[in-house]
Design an enzyme around this catalytic site. Structure first.
Site, PDB file in Angstrom:
ATOM      1  N   HIS A 116      -4.089  -6.468  20.772  1.00  0.00           N
ATOM      2  CA  HIS A 116      -3.670  -6.670  19.380  1.00  0.00           C
ATOM      3  C   HIS A 116      -4.255  -8.005  18.894  1.00  0.00           C
ATOM      4  O   HIS A 116      -4.401  -8.945  19.681  1.00  0.00           O
ATOM      5  CB  HIS A 116      -2.138  -6.735  19.380  1.00  0.00           C
ATOM      6  CG  HIS A 116      -1.498  -6.673  18.043  1.00  0.00           C
ATOM      7  ND1 HIS A 116      -1.451  -7.747  17.193  1.00  0.00           N
ATOM      8  CD2 HIS A 116      -0.840  -5.673  17.410  1.00  0.00           C
ATOM      9  CE1 HIS A 116      -0.791  -7.414  16.093  1.00  0.00           C
ATOM     10  NE2 HIS A 116      -0.430  -6.143  16.194  1.00  0.00           N
ATOM     11  N   GLN A 198       5.446  -4.253  23.041  1.00  0.00           N
ATOM     12  CA  GLN A 198       5.697  -2.805  23.081  1.00  0.00           C
ATOM     13  C   GLN A 198       6.475  -2.386  24.329  1.00  0.00           C
ATOM     14  O   GLN A 198       6.700  -1.198  24.535  1.00  0.00           O
ATOM     15  CB  GLN A 198       4.367  -2.030  23.047  1.00  0.00           C
ATOM     16  CG  GLN A 198       3.571  -2.217  21.779  1.00  0.00           C
ATOM     17  CD  GLN A 198       4.285  -1.655  20.546  1.00  0.00           C
ATOM     18  OE1 GLN A 198       5.219  -0.861  20.649  1.00  0.00           O
ATOM     19  NE2 GLN A 198       3.862  -2.090  19.369  1.00  0.00           N
ATOM     20  N   LYS A 221      11.259  -5.080  17.246  1.00  0.00           N
ATOM     21  CA  LYS A 221      10.807  -3.836  17.888  1.00  0.00           C
ATOM     22  C   LYS A 221      11.853  -3.290  18.856  1.00  0.00           C
ATOM     23  O   LYS A 221      11.697  -2.224  19.413  1.00  0.00           O
ATOM     24  CB  LYS A 221       9.484  -4.067  18.610  1.00  0.00           C
ATOM     25  CG  LYS A 221       8.330  -4.363  17.640  1.00  0.00           C
ATOM     26  CD  LYS A 221       7.012  -4.350  18.343  1.00  0.00           C
ATOM     27  CE  LYS A 221       5.950  -5.124  17.605  1.00  0.00           C
ATOM     28  NZ  LYS A 221       5.198  -4.302  16.659  1.00  0.00           N
TER      29      LYS A 221
HETATM   30  N1  PMP Z   1       1.306  -7.386  20.267  1.00  0.00           N
HETATM   31  C1  PMP Z   1       1.465  -6.064  20.232  1.00  0.00           C
HETATM   32  C2  PMP Z   1       1.030  -5.251  21.411  1.00  0.00           C
HETATM   33  C3  PMP Z   1       2.039  -5.467  19.108  1.00  0.00           C
HETATM   34  O1  PMP Z   1       2.172  -4.139  19.074  1.00  0.00           O
HETATM   35  C4  PMP Z   1       2.450  -6.266  18.026  1.00  0.00           C
HETATM   36  C5  PMP Z   1       3.068  -5.647  16.782  1.00  0.00           C
HETATM   37  N2  PMP Z   1       2.419  -4.538  16.305  1.00  0.00           N
HETATM   38  C6  PMP Z   1       2.280  -7.641  18.125  1.00  0.00           C
HETATM   39  C7  PMP Z   1       1.706  -8.163  19.246  1.00  0.00           C
HETATM   40  C8  PMP Z   1       2.700  -8.550  17.025  1.00  0.00           C
HETATM   41  O2  PMP Z   1       4.086  -8.544  16.875  1.00  0.00           O
HETATM   42  P1  PMP Z   1       4.753  -9.278  15.634  1.00  0.00           P
HETATM   43  O3  PMP Z   1       4.017  -8.804  14.431  1.00  0.00           O
HETATM   44  O4  PMP Z   1       6.174  -8.842  15.684  1.00  0.00           O
HETATM   45  O5  PMP Z   1       4.585 -10.747  15.851  1.00  0.00           O
END
Ligand code: PMP
Length: 410
Positions: A116, A198, A221
């Site tokens: 990500h 996740q 999440k």
């Molecule tokens: N890492 C992963 C694997 C994610 O799926 C996400 C959210 N989609 C994030 C980081 C970022 O999380 P947040 O936007 O809650 O900071």
């Protein structure tokens, strides 16, 4: 697991008829979490770690109880739990408070190309500003993490290995992959940052068994509120954690005549030295309620069986379309996953999501904040269906029927 019963605990789902298949983006909230936040604001709201009166002291106790609940959830100590605003903030904190003053020019950071953006951009920026080298691990053409490539790239020059414990596009990796990557990183003396955004809420995490240095996740999440996240810092790294944001709540002693010294003040110990400013205490209390809900309602074993059944059924529905490519890696032994991504040669991912939206079905479409892997795979965009404890077979069937209609009509 009775997903239909669990769904009744979630006001948005039980009242709206929305088929919510985007839990990997954000989880829905059970009533107990909404109530805990509302009750706190109505009857217990007071500043934490700041007031010498009963309301403030009680709020401080409730806030610290939330930290203890997070620590218990992942088998860590409360002082190892830093409250942040989310996974993104946690990873940026590690980059600024540890990596930026520890890593040297030409030190190497190894991470999969499928990460990500939250677990890629902070490191790319560090490469730009500090001259560290980023080494990307490939995926195989059938979407598997290339474990041989990963292990080969961890060398004595590696100072940091980081990856998502569960990929937000491809799901989980085999347990033995995690074990060998962590072992190899330990062998060469590299630190390990895990992105557990996740994972938490779907599986039991045990910091004593995992043996990593840092771990990040978001409250929203795992049925908790937005604006709260967690950074776990293994206490063996406490001496290497520098302050990087300064303000109230994180300083022990500041004297203005100390300005010529190395540090401008004496900082508090961990975790407070990383929590400058008024923390998101109402959100932390909401997160505590979410953790209690998970403990009371969900067995991780039953949840994975349930999610496996949903994803298997979904896969079956998708395989009848020969233009659809399912982006789920198949490892030697089956690997549990709560999500599945795919793309169609006939319909753009955005068109699929927009079509499904007409049926009140919510899925994620786009590059999922992971442009580099989409570029490498030469796919403009993909669709992701993601499940949680409240997702039912009926939800997956509704998705299947709506997709059938898209194929019949267009
Ligand atoms: N890492 C992963 C694997 C994610 O799926 C996400 C959210 N989609 C994030 C980081 C970022 O999380 P947040 O936007 O809650 O900071």
């Amino acid at each position: 697991m009775d997903a239909l019963r669990i769904k009744q605990d979630f006001p948005l789902l039980r009242n709206s008829g929305i088929v919510y298949l985007d839990s990997a983006a954000t989880g829905q909230k059970p009533e107990v979490v909404i109530d805990a936040i509302s009750t706190f604001y109505r009857t217990e709201n007071g500043p934490v770690h700041r007031g010498i009166y009963e309301l403030a002291e009680q709020a401080t106790g409730t806030f610290e109880a939330a930290r203890k609940a997070v620590a218990d959830l992942i088998n860590a100590s409360p002082e190892e739990i830093v409250f942040t605003s989310g996974t993104t903030d946690s990873i940026n904190t590690i980059a600024a408070a540890w990596a930026a003053h520890t890593l040297q020019k030409d030190d190497e950071i190894v991470l999969p190309v499928s990460e990500h953006h939250s677990n890629m951009l902070p490191w790319l920026e560090l490469a730009r500003t500090h001259g560290v080298t980023i080494i990307f691990v490939s995926l195989t053409p059938d979407f598997k993490l290339d474990i041989e490539d990963f292990l080969k790239k961890i060398t004595p020059k590696t100072k940091l290995v980081t990856f998502a414990l569960t990929s937000h596009i491809f799901g989980n990796y085999p347990q033995e992959y995690i074990r060998v990557i962590i072992n190899k990183a330990h062998q060469v003396g590299a630190k390990i940052v895990l992105d557990a955004a996740q994972s938490v809420g779907h599986m039991k995490l045990d910091m004593q068994l995992l043996g990593v240095d840092f771990l990040a996740f978001s409250g929203h999440k795992l049925f908790g509120p937005t604006g709260i996240g967690v950074l776990y810092v293994n206490k063996k790294n406490f001496n290497d954690i520098a302050v990087y944001r300064m303000g109230g709540g994180m300083v022990q002693n500041i004297t203005l005549d100390a300005l010529d010294k190395k540090e401008c003040a004496l900082w508090k110990e961990m975790p407070y030295r990383l929590e400058a400013g008024t923390p998101a205490f109402a959100q932390a209390i909401g997160l505590h309620a979410a953790i209690a809900y998970i403990k009371d309602t969900i067995s991780y074993i039953k949840l994975s069986e349930h999610e496996d059944a949903l994803i298997t059924h979904l896969k079956k529905l998708l395989t009848k379309y020969d233009d659809i490519v399912i982006m789920q890696p198949v490892y030697q032994k089956p690997v549990h996953s709560s999500l599945l991504s795919f793309y169609s040669m006939r319909h753009h991912a955005h068109d699929i999501a927009a079509w499904l939206s007409q049926y009140n079905i919510a899925v994620r479409a786009g590059n999922h904040c992971a442009q580099p892997i989409h570029q490498r795979l030469k796919i403009p965009a993909s669709v992701r269906v993601s499940c949680h404890a409240y997702t039912t077979m009926h939800d997956i069937d509704a998705f299947g029927h709506a997709l059938d209609e898209l194929y019949e009509n267009k």
